[in-house]
Scaffold this motif. Structure first.
Motif, PDB file in Angstrom:
ATOM      1  N   ALA B  74       0.768  -1.185  -0.149  1.00  0.00           N
ATOM      2  CA  ALA B  74      -0.010  -0.060   0.039  1.00  0.00           C
ATOM      3  C   ALA B  74       0.822   1.426   0.123  1.00  0.00           C
ATOM      4  CB  ALA B  74      -0.958  -0.070   1.185  1.00  0.00           C
ATOM      5  N   VAL B  75       1.888   1.228   0.706  1.00  0.00           N
ATOM      6  CA  VAL B  75       2.793   2.483   1.007  1.00  0.00           C
ATOM      7  C   VAL B  75       3.563   2.687  -0.499  1.00  0.00           C
ATOM      8  CG1 VAL B  75       4.840   3.358   1.965  1.00  0.00           C
ATOM      9  CG2 VAL B  75       2.926   2.478   3.325  1.00  0.00           C
ATOM     10  N   GLY B  76       4.079   1.514  -0.915  1.00  0.00           N
ATOM     11  CA  GLY B  76       4.679   1.597  -2.334  1.00  0.00           C
ATOM     12  C   GLY B  76       3.870   2.188  -3.274  1.00  0.00           C
ATOM     13  N   ALA B  77       2.645   1.638  -3.208  1.00  0.00           N
ATOM     14  CA  ALA B  77       1.535   2.407  -4.438  1.00  0.00           C
ATOM     15  C   ALA B  77       1.224   3.662  -4.299  1.00  0.00           C
ATOM     16  CB  ALA B  77       0.337   1.271  -4.387  1.00  0.00           C
ATOM     17  N   ILE B  78       0.925   4.174  -2.889  1.00  0.00           N
ATOM     18  CA  ILE B  78       0.342   5.553  -2.669  1.00  0.00           C
ATOM     19  C   ILE B  78       1.943   6.414  -3.295  1.00  0.00           C
ATOM     20  CG2 ILE B  78       0.263   7.140  -0.965  1.00  0.00           C
ATOM     21  CD1 ILE B  78      -1.491   4.786   0.380  1.00  0.00           C
ATOM     22  N   VAL B  79       3.109   6.129  -2.693  1.00  0.00           N
ATOM     23  CA  VAL B  79       4.142   6.980  -2.792  1.00  0.00           C
ATOM     24  C   VAL B  79       4.427   6.913  -4.397  1.00  0.00           C
ATOM     25  CG1 VAL B  79       6.620   7.177  -2.344  1.00  0.00           C
ATOM     26  CG2 VAL B  79       4.936   6.782  -0.512  1.00  0.00           C
ATOM     27  N   ALA B  80       4.372   5.709  -4.981  1.00  0.00           N
ATOM     28  CA  ALA B  80       4.626   5.818  -6.263  1.00  0.00           C
ATOM     29  C   ALA B  80       3.652   6.716  -7.178  1.00  0.00           C
ATOM     30  CB  ALA B  80       4.521   4.446  -7.007  1.00  0.00           C
ATOM     31  N   ALA B  81       2.175   6.344  -6.928  1.00  0.00           N
ATOM     32  CA  ALA B  81       1.348   7.322  -7.595  1.00  0.00           C
ATOM     33  C   ALA B  81       1.447   8.763  -7.236  1.00  0.00           C
ATOM     34  CB  ALA B  81      -0.240   6.768  -7.095  1.00  0.00           C
ATOM     35  N   ALA B  82       1.819   9.113  -6.353  1.00  0.00           N
ATOM     36  CA  ALA B  82       2.156  10.614  -5.738  1.00  0.00           C
ATOM     37  C   ALA B  82       3.402  11.005  -6.659  1.00  0.00           C
ATOM     38  CB  ALA B  82       2.166  10.873  -4.330  1.00  0.00           C
ATOM     39  N   THR B  83       4.210  10.306  -6.647  1.00  0.00           N
ATOM     40  CA  THR B  83       5.589  10.437  -7.543  1.00  0.00           C
ATOM     41  C   THR B  83       4.916  10.784  -8.899  1.00  0.00           C
ATOM     42  OG1 THR B  83       6.924   9.148  -6.142  1.00  0.00           O
ATOM     43  CG2 THR B  83       7.808   9.695  -8.349  1.00  0.00           C
ATOM     44  N   GLU B  84       4.232  10.204  -9.518  1.00  0.00           N
ATOM     45  CA  GLU B  84       3.844  10.517 -10.928  1.00  0.00           C
ATOM     46  C   GLU B  84       3.176  11.662 -11.121  1.00  0.00           C
ATOM     47  OE1 GLU B  84       2.059  10.600 -14.388  1.00  0.00           O
ATOM     48  OE2 GLU B  84       0.692  10.445 -12.696  1.00  0.00           O
ATOM     49  N   PHE B  85       2.143  11.802 -10.067  1.00  0.00           N
ATOM     50  CA  PHE B  85       1.086  12.726 -10.177  1.00  0.00           C
ATOM     51  C   PHE B  85       1.650  14.129  -9.866  1.00  0.00           C
ATOM     52  CE2 PHE B  85      -2.750  15.088  -8.640  1.00  0.00           C
ATOM     53  CZ  PHE B  85      -3.593  14.680  -9.702  1.00  0.00           C
ATOM     54  N   LEU B  86       2.708  14.323  -8.979  1.00  0.00           N
ATOM     55  CA  LEU B  86       3.077  15.514  -8.509  1.00  0.00           C
ATOM     56  C   LEU B  86       4.594  15.858  -9.262  1.00  0.00           C
ATOM     57  CD1 LEU B  86       2.846  15.103  -4.496  1.00  0.00           C
ATOM     58  CD2 LEU B  86       1.409  16.294  -6.118  1.00  0.00           C
ATOM     59  N   LEU B  87       5.301  14.951  -9.776  1.00  0.00           N
ATOM     60  CA  LEU B  87       6.448  15.239 -10.317  1.00  0.00           C
ATOM     61  C   LEU B  87       6.690  14.766 -11.710  1.00  0.00           C
ATOM     62  CD1 LEU B  87       8.893  14.087  -7.404  1.00  0.00           C
ATOM     63  CD2 LEU B  87       8.114  16.444  -7.937  1.00  0.00           C
ATOM     64  N   PHE B 193      -0.729   6.272 -16.614  1.00  0.00           N
ATOM     65  CA  PHE B 193       0.335   6.504 -16.231  1.00  0.00           C
ATOM     66  C   PHE B 193       0.476   6.388 -14.577  1.00  0.00           C
ATOM     67  CE2 PHE B 193       1.775   9.568 -19.825  1.00  0.00           C
ATOM     68  CZ  PHE B 193       1.754   8.605 -20.464  1.00  0.00           C
ATOM     69  N   THR B 194      -0.474   7.194 -13.849  1.00  0.00           N
ATOM     70  CA  THR B 194      -0.639   6.914 -12.553  1.00  0.00           C
ATOM     71  C   THR B 194      -0.938   5.364 -12.036  1.00  0.00           C
ATOM     72  OG1 THR B 194      -1.684   9.237 -12.809  1.00  0.00           O
ATOM     73  CG2 THR B 194      -1.733   8.021 -10.657  1.00  0.00           C
ATOM     74  N   LEU B 195      -1.791   4.819 -12.959  1.00  0.00           N
ATOM     75  CA  LEU B 195      -1.950   3.313 -12.469  1.00  0.00           C
ATOM     76  C   LEU B 195      -0.748   2.630 -12.747  1.00  0.00           C
ATOM     77  CD1 LEU B 195      -4.286   1.823 -11.661  1.00  0.00           C
ATOM     78  CD2 LEU B 195      -4.628   1.179 -14.141  1.00  0.00           C
ATOM     79  N   VAL B 196       0.121   2.775 -13.619  1.00  0.00           N
ATOM     80  CA  VAL B 196       1.145   1.701 -13.613  1.00  0.00           C
ATOM     81  C   VAL B 196       2.495   2.252 -12.661  1.00  0.00           C
ATOM     82  CG1 VAL B 196       1.315   0.944 -16.284  1.00  0.00           C
ATOM     83  CG2 VAL B 196       2.675   3.049 -15.641  1.00  0.00           C
ATOM     84  N   PHE B 197       2.431   3.310 -12.393  1.00  0.00           N
ATOM     85  CA  PHE B 197       3.206   3.694 -11.342  1.00  0.00           C
ATOM     86  C   PHE B 197       2.800   2.985 -10.037  1.00  0.00           C
ATOM     87  CE2 PHE B 197       5.960   6.595 -13.391  1.00  0.00           C
ATOM     88  CZ  PHE B 197       7.023   6.899 -12.443  1.00  0.00           C
ATOM     89  N   ALA B 198       1.458   3.167  -9.708  1.00  0.00           N
ATOM     90  CA  ALA B 198       0.967   2.529  -8.338  1.00  0.00           C
ATOM     91  C   ALA B 198       0.874   0.957  -8.628  1.00  0.00           C
ATOM     92  CB  ALA B 198      -0.690   2.904  -8.415  1.00  0.00           C
ATOM     93  N   ILE B 199       0.795   0.455  -9.469  1.00  0.00           N
ATOM     94  CA  ILE B 199       1.227  -0.826  -9.579  1.00  0.00           C
ATOM     95  C   ILE B 199       2.454  -1.331  -9.103  1.00  0.00           C
ATOM     96  CG2 ILE B 199       1.030  -2.996 -11.260  1.00  0.00           C
ATOM     97  CD1 ILE B 199      -1.302  -1.792 -12.464  1.00  0.00           C
ATOM     98  N   GLY B 200       3.516  -0.757 -10.132  1.00  0.00           N
ATOM     99  CA  GLY B 200       4.707  -0.705  -9.805  1.00  0.00           C
ATOM    100  C   GLY B 200       5.361  -0.706  -8.826  1.00  0.00           C
ATOM    101  N   GLY B 201       4.867   0.386  -7.850  1.00  0.00           N
ATOM    102  CA  GLY B 201       5.054   0.756  -6.687  1.00  0.00           C
ATOM    103  C   GLY B 201       4.652  -0.265  -5.457  1.00  0.00           C
ATOM    104  N   ALA B 202       3.503  -0.764  -5.829  1.00  0.00           N
ATOM    105  CA  ALA B 202       2.918  -1.959  -5.211  1.00  0.00           C
ATOM    106  C   ALA B 202       3.666  -3.021  -4.956  1.00  0.00           C
ATOM    107  CB  ALA B 202       1.577  -2.170  -5.355  1.00  0.00           C
ATOM    108  N   ALA B 203       4.359  -3.338  -6.080  1.00  0.00           N
ATOM    109  CA  ALA B 203       4.967  -4.703  -6.506  1.00  0.00           C
ATOM    110  C   ALA B 203       6.461  -4.507  -5.831  1.00  0.00           C
ATOM    111  CB  ALA B 203       5.225  -4.981  -7.881  1.00  0.00           C
ATOM    112  N   ALA B 204       6.984  -3.245  -5.682  1.00  0.00           N
ATOM    113  CA  ALA B 204       8.226  -2.927  -5.116  1.00  0.00           C
ATOM    114  C   ALA B 204       7.974  -2.835  -3.652  1.00  0.00           C
ATOM    115  CB  ALA B 204       8.756  -1.720  -5.861  1.00  0.00           C
ATOM    116  N   GLY B 205       6.939  -2.179  -3.250  1.00  0.00           N
ATOM    117  CA  GLY B 205       6.898  -2.303  -1.792  1.00  0.00           C
ATOM    118  C   GLY B 205       6.739  -3.636  -1.183  1.00  0.00           C
ATOM    119  N   LEU B 206       5.820  -4.619  -1.661  1.00  0.00           N
ATOM    120  CA  LEU B 206       5.816  -5.829  -1.651  1.00  0.00           C
ATOM    121  C   LEU B 206       7.125  -6.370  -1.588  1.00  0.00           C
ATOM    122  CD1 LEU B 206       3.711  -8.107  -0.774  1.00  0.00           C
ATOM    123  CD2 LEU B 206       3.486  -8.542  -3.313  1.00  0.00           C
ATOM    124  N   GLY B 207       7.942  -6.410  -2.576  1.00  0.00           N
ATOM    125  CA  GLY B 207       9.063  -6.699  -2.803  1.00  0.00           C
ATOM    126  C   GLY B 207      10.056  -6.317  -1.609  1.00  0.00           C
TER     127      GLY B 207
END
Lengths: 239, 291, 358
Positions: B74-87, B193-207
C-alpha cells in the motif's frame, strides 16, 4: 452553402524545432469530403496532427464553433473527431477485437454499422492486428473511427501502399463513411479524390496555395500539374 | 545434487525479488519511456513500512507478516502514484528530465531514510517457520524462499490477468506499443500513467517487505542495491515486456547464485557480462514487446 | 552552433581574468563566511577549492558526452576511477616517476575507453546508458573485491615515494590547487577545441538527427566513439589529480551514485553549457561541504525532528534542490543567466525543450 465544422486559422506547427506547418488557414464544411492535397512532404500529415494536438502547434482551430487549439488530443477526439492516421497505426500486439474495443469511446457505439461495413473483421476478431494485410489493417483503422458517433473524420492517406483492388474497397468504405460525417481527407491518389471530394485545399511549403471545388481543380490538368507536380491525366490513368 | 537444488531454489527466490522490482520498472518504461531511478526507494519505503507495522503488532506471526506485506504494498503504491502525479506529470513528454527527477528523488529519499531510520541495518524476524528449512532432494532450503517464489508467481499472474482482461490493461498494452495513437482514440492516457506507477510501486513495496526477510534486515540502501540488478533484468528481458522481465529475473538470479558458488563469487560480474552480451547480440532484449 | 560572433574574444578575456584571479587566491586573505570554511590562503580552504575545481573539470568532460553529444552515460565514474586507481596502483607497485606513470595510465584508459566505447555504442539511448552502467558496475565490483591491489572497501592510499615532494603534504596544498586549476583550464580548452572541430559539429548534429548525419556520408558511430574516448581520457586525468589531492581513492568513486552526482552537477550548471558545468561543479562541491557543516551545527540540532532530520542530510537538500531545478529552471544556472542577460536563445535552454514529437 453548408455550415463550417472545422475552421483553421493561422495554424503553425513544429517537430523537433523544425517548422513543418506555417500559417495555414482553411475551412472544412460540415458535409462531404474535403481533400487536403499537395506534393510529398508539404506538411499535410503534420497539419492533421497539429489539428489533433499530436504535435506542438500555434494558431486558432475551431471545431463546431469552439476553440480546440489549447486542448489535449484526447478531449479533442472526445468532442467527436475520428482519426484514421497515416500508416494505419493499428496496435499490432492486440487482436482485432481488442483494437476495436479500445476505440469505443462510450456513448452510442455502432458495432453493427462496423460489422456491416467490414464483415471480414468479425471473422478475424481474435487475430493479432500485426498479422493482418495492409488492406485489412486499414479496415481496422477505419472501423476504429466509425465505431463512435463522430462529427468529423480526419483520414490520412488511407490508400497509401495498397493494391488497386483494395484501394477501391477503401474508397467505397470512405464513401459510406462520408454519409455519416464530414471528412478531411489527405490523399495522393487523384482518382480517389475525384470520386469522393467536393472541396480541395492545396498546401505548398507548409502554406495553403489553393482552395476551391475539387471538380474544377481536377478538370484543369495544367493547374494540377502546377499545384501538385503531377500530370493530371497521367496520374488518373495510373491509378 | 543437493547443492544444485539449493542454489536453484535460492536463485528462484532472489529472482522473485528481482521480478517484483523489474515488473514495475518494465511497465513504467514501456508505457512512459521513463527509467525510474526512484523505484528502489519505493521498495525501501515499503520495507520500512512493513517493519514499522510488524514492530507495533509484535508476535512474528503469519498475521503480522501478511499485514506488513499489505502495508508495504500500500505504501509503495501510494508513494509511487504521488510521484507520478506530483513530479513526473509536470514534465510530460520530456523523458530526460523525467529520468532526472527520479534520480533526484532517489538521492533525496535515501538521504531522508538515513535521517529517519539511521544507516545501520535493522534486523527483522518473520514467523518461526521462516527460520526453518525444508528438505528437497537432500537440500535444506530455507523456507522464506518458497514464500518469495509463491508471491512473485501470484503477482505475475495477477498482472497478466489485469493486462489481459481489464480496459485499463488494454490501454496499457496499447500504450506501450503506441502511446500517441491511444490518445488519438480519445483516451486520457495519463490515468494509465498513474496506474502503472501505483502497480509498480505496490509490487516494489511488497518486494521490499519480502527482501527484508530474505536478507534478514532492512536498511536505506536495500532498494538501491536491488535496483541495479532490476535494471539489468529489465533491459535483458526487453524494456516493456512483463514476461521478459519474469524470464530474465530467473535467469539472472540463478546464474548469479551458481557463479557465486562455483566461480568464486563472480556472480555480479557474470550478470554484467550477460547484459553486455545480450545487448550486443539482441539490442531489444530477450522479449521484444509487452506480452 | 556555428554562430561565431565578433565578440567571441570577450568571454575568453573574462575567463582569463577569472583564471588569473583564481591563480592568486592562495596569496590573498579573502574570507567569505558561510561559503568558504576559512580564509583563501589556508590549506583547508584551498583543498576544498581544488576539489571543487576537479568536479568542475569532471563535469566538463561529462558535459561533452551528455550535453554536446547527447550520450547519456551512467558509467562515466569508471574512467575517473581508472585514472585514480590506475595511477595509485602503478605508483605503489612500480618505481615509475609520477609523470611517466600518468602517461601510461592515460594511454591505458584511452585503449580501455576505445574498446568499451566501441562495444557500448552498438546500442543507443537507454540501452547505451545501461551498458555503460553495467561496465561501471563491473569495475566497481572488481575494485571492491580485490583488496590486495585496491584496498577494497577501505580505499587506496597514495604511495608518495615517487611523487614529487612539492605535491605532497598539507603545506603543499596550494601547489595541488594550482594543478587542479591548470587541469580545469586544459580540460576547458580541449573540450572547446573539440566542440568547434569538424568532429564536434558532426557529433552535435548527431544528437539532433542521426539520420541526417548519415545522409551526408559520415558514420555517427566514429565521431561518437571519438567523443567517448576524449571524455573518458579527460575524466581519467581528473581522477589522477584527485588521487594526488585526496592522497587516495575510495570505491565510492566507481559507483553509479558518483556518476549520478556528475550528472546532477551538469544539469544544475545547465546541460550543454561549458562554463555552466564549471560553475555547477564549484557550486555543488561548496554546497555539499557547507551543507555537511550546517547539518552538524547546533542550530539544526535544536530543531524539532520534522525539520532536524531532513536538514541534517546534505544529500536530501541537494536532491530536493536538483528536483526543483529540473522542474522549474530548465537550463540550470546557465539558463538563468542566459535569461537574465536576455540571451533568450541560450543553447542549453533550447536544447532541453526539444520535445518528443509523438
Amino acid at each position: 452553402m453548408s455550415e463550417t465544422i472545422l475552421s483553421v486559422r493561422g495554424l503553425s506547427a513544429r517537430i523537433a524545432g523544425q517548422q513543418v506547418v506555417e500559417d495555414v488557414s482553411f475551412d472544412v464544411p460540415d458535409r462531404g469530403v474535403t481533400a487536403l492535397l499537395g506534393r510529398n512532404g508539404v506538411g499535410k500529415t503534420s497539419t492533421v496532427k497539429a489539428i489533433l494536438g499530436l504535435i506542438e502547434r500555434q494558431g486558432t482551430v475551431e471545431f463546431g464553433g469552439e476553440r480546440i487549439d489549447k486542448e489535449p488530443t484526447f478531449t479533442i477526439v472526445q468532442r467527436g473527431v475520428g482519426y484514421v492516421p497515416e500508416d494505419r497505426e493499428v496496435f499490432s500486439g492486440l487482436t482485432v477485437a481488442e483494437n476495436l474495443r479500445l476505440a469505443e469511446r462510450g456513448g452510442a457505439v455502432h458495432r453493427e454499422r462496423v460489422a456491416a461495413l467490414f464483415p471480414d473483421l468479425e471473422a478475424r476478431a481474435s487475430q493479432l492486428a500485426g498479422t493482418l494485410s495492409g488492406g485489412q489493417q486499414q479496415m481496422v483503422s477505419l472501423a476504429r473511427a466509425l465505431l463512435n458517433e463522430n462529427r468529423l473524420l480526419l483520414v490520412d492517406e488511407p490508400t497509401k501502399g495498397l493494391a488497386p483492388l483494395i484501394v477501391a474497397d477503401v474508397a467505397a468504405a470512405l464513401a459510406a463513411a462520408a454519409k455519416l460525417a464530414p471528412i478531411l481527407l489527405v490523399e495522393q491518389n487523384l482518382q480517389v479524390v475525384r470520386q469522393l471530394a467536393s472541396t480541395v485545399v492545396v498546401l505548398e511549403g507548409g502554406r495553403v496555395i489553393h482552395t476551391g471545388s475539387a471538380q474544377a481543380l481536377l478538370d484543369d490538368s495544367d493547374l494540377v500539374t502546377s499545384l501538385l507536380g503531377v500530370h493530371g491525366a497521367k496520374s488518373e490513368a495510373d491509378s | 545434487m543437493s547443492t544444485i537444488v539449493l542454489l536453484l531454489i535460492t536463485g528462484l527466490g532472489l529472482g522473485a525479488l528481482y521480478f517484483l522490482v523489474a515488473s514495475g520498472l518494465s511497465l513504467i518504461y514501456g508505457l512512459m519511456g521513463i527509467l525510474n531511478f526512484a523505484h528502489g526507494s519505493f521498495l525501501t519505503l515499503g520495507a520500512f513500512a512493513g517493519w514499522e507495522l510488524a514492530r507495533r503488532m509484535g508476535g512474528d506471526s503469519w498475521v503480522t507478516l501478511f499485514a506488513s506485506m499489505a502495508a508495504g504494498a500500500a505504501v509503495g503504491a501510494i508513494v509511487a502514484a504521488a510521484t507520478e502525479f506530483l513530479l513526473i506529470r509536470r514534465l510530460y513528454n520530456r523523458h530526460i528530465e523525467q529520468v532526472l527527477v527520479t534520480v533526484g528523488l532517489a538521492l533525496a529519499s535515501v538521504a531522508l531514510f538515513d535521517g529517519i531510520w539511521g544507516t545501520d541495518p535493522i534486523y527483522v524476524t518473520g514467523p518461526a517457520w521462516f527460520a526453518e528449512t525444508t528438505e528437497i532432494l537432500g537440500a535444506r532450503v530455507p523456507n522464506d524462499r518458497f514464500v518469495l517464489i509463491a508471491v512473485a508467481v501470484l503477482v505475475l499472474i495477477a498482472m497478466v490477468l489485469f493486462l489481459r482482461l481489464t480496459r485499463y490493461g488494454l490501454i496499457i498494452r496499447a500504450g506501450v506499443e503506441n502511446r500517441a495513437m491511444v490518445t488519438a482514440l480519445g483516451i486520457d492516457v495519463r490515468k494509465a500513467f498513474t496506474l502503472v506507477f501505483a502497480i509498480g510501486g505496490a509490487a516494489a513495496g511488497l518486494g521490499g517487505v519480502l527482501a527484508s526477510h530474505y536478507f534478514g534486515y532492512v536498511s536505506p540502501q536495500l532498494g538501491g542495491s536491488l535496483l541495479i540488478f532490476a535494471f539489468i533484468v529489465t533491459v535483458i528481458g526487453g524494456l516493456g515486456s512483463l514476461t521478459g522481465a519474469a524470464v530474465a529475473s530467473v535467469v539472472v538470479a540463478v546464474l548469479q547464485q551458481f557463479a557465486n558458488y562455483y566461480l568464486g563469487g563472480t556472480g555480479d560480474l557474470v550478470v554484467v557480462l550477460l547484459l553486455a552480451v545480450v545487448l550486443l547480440v539482441r539490442p531489444s532484449g530477450l522479449v521484444g514487446r509487452l506480452a | 552552433m556555428k554562430t561565431v560572433t565578433k565578440r567571441r574574444w570577450l568571454p575568453w578575456a573574462a575567463g582569463g581574468a577569472v583564471v588569473a584571479f583564481a591563480a592568486i587566491l592562495p596569496f590573498l586573505n579573502i574570507v567569505v563566511p558561510g561559503v568558504l570554511p576559512g580564509a583563501t590562503y589556508t590549506p583547508g580552504t584551498l583543498q576544498l577549492l581544488a576539489l571543487s575545481l576537479l568536479f568542475a573539470a569532471l563535469a566538463l568532460s561529462y558535459n561533452l558526452l551528455f550535453g554536446s553529444a547527447g550520450m547519456l552515460s551512467f558509467g562515466h565514474a569508471l574512467y575517473f576511477a581508472m585514472g585514480a586507481y590506475g595511477l595509485g596502483i602503478l605508483l605503489q607497485s612500480t618505481d615509475l616517476a609520477l609523470v611517466p606513470a600518468m602517461g601510461i595510465i592515460l594511454a591505458l584508459v584511452i585503449v580501455a575507453a576505445y574498446l568499451i566505447g566501441a562495444l557500448s555504442l552498438r546500442v543507443t539511448g537507454i540501452s547505451f546508458a545501461m551498458v555503460t552502467l553495467a561496465f561501471a558496475q563491473a569495475g566497481n565490483v572488481l575494485i571492491r573485491r580485490n583488496p590486495g591491489l585496491t584496498g577494497g572497501e577501505e580505499g587506496l592510499r597514495l604511495a608518495t615515494a615517487n611523487v614529487p615532494d612539492v605535491l605532497v603534504g598539507v603545506i603543499n596544498t596550494r601547489n595541488l590547487y594550482w594543478v587542479a586549476l591548470a587541469l580545469v583550464v586544459v580540460v576547458f580548452v580541449v573540450v572547446t577545441w573539440f566542440e568547434h572541430s569538424r568532429a564536434g559539429h558532426v557529433v552535435a548534429a548527431t544528437r539532433e538527427n542521426e539520420l541526417r548525419v548519415r545522409v551526408i556520408g559520415v558514420r555517427p558511430f566514429v565521431v561518437k566513439l571519438i567523443t567517448f574516448v576524449i571524455a573518458s581520457a579527460l575524466a581519467a586525468l581528473v581522477g589522477m589529480v584527485y588521487l594526488l589531492l585526496q592522497s587516495g581513492a575510495t570505491p565510492r568513486a566507481t559507483s553509479a551514485d558518483f556518476t549520478l552526482t556528475i550528472l546532477v552537477i551538469v544539469v544544475l550548471g545547465g546541460v550543454g553549457s561549458r562554463w555552466g558545468a564549471v560553475v555547477g561543479g564549484i557550486v555543488y562541491t561548496l554546497l555539499d561541504q557547507r551543507l555537511t557543516a550546517f547539518a552538524s551545527s547546533d542550530a539544526v540540532a535544536a530543531l524539532p525532528d520534522v525539520l532536524r532530520i531532513p536538514l541534517s542530510e546534505p544529500l536530501f537538500i541537494l536532491g530536493t534542490l536538483f528536483i526543483l531545478v529540473v522542474l522549474f529552471l530548465p537550463g540550470g544556472i546557465a539558463g538563468i543567466v542566459g535569461r537574465v542577460g536576455d540571451r533568450s536563445r541560450s543553447r542549453a535552454a533550447a536544447r532541453d525543450r526539444v520535445e518528443e514529437a509523438s
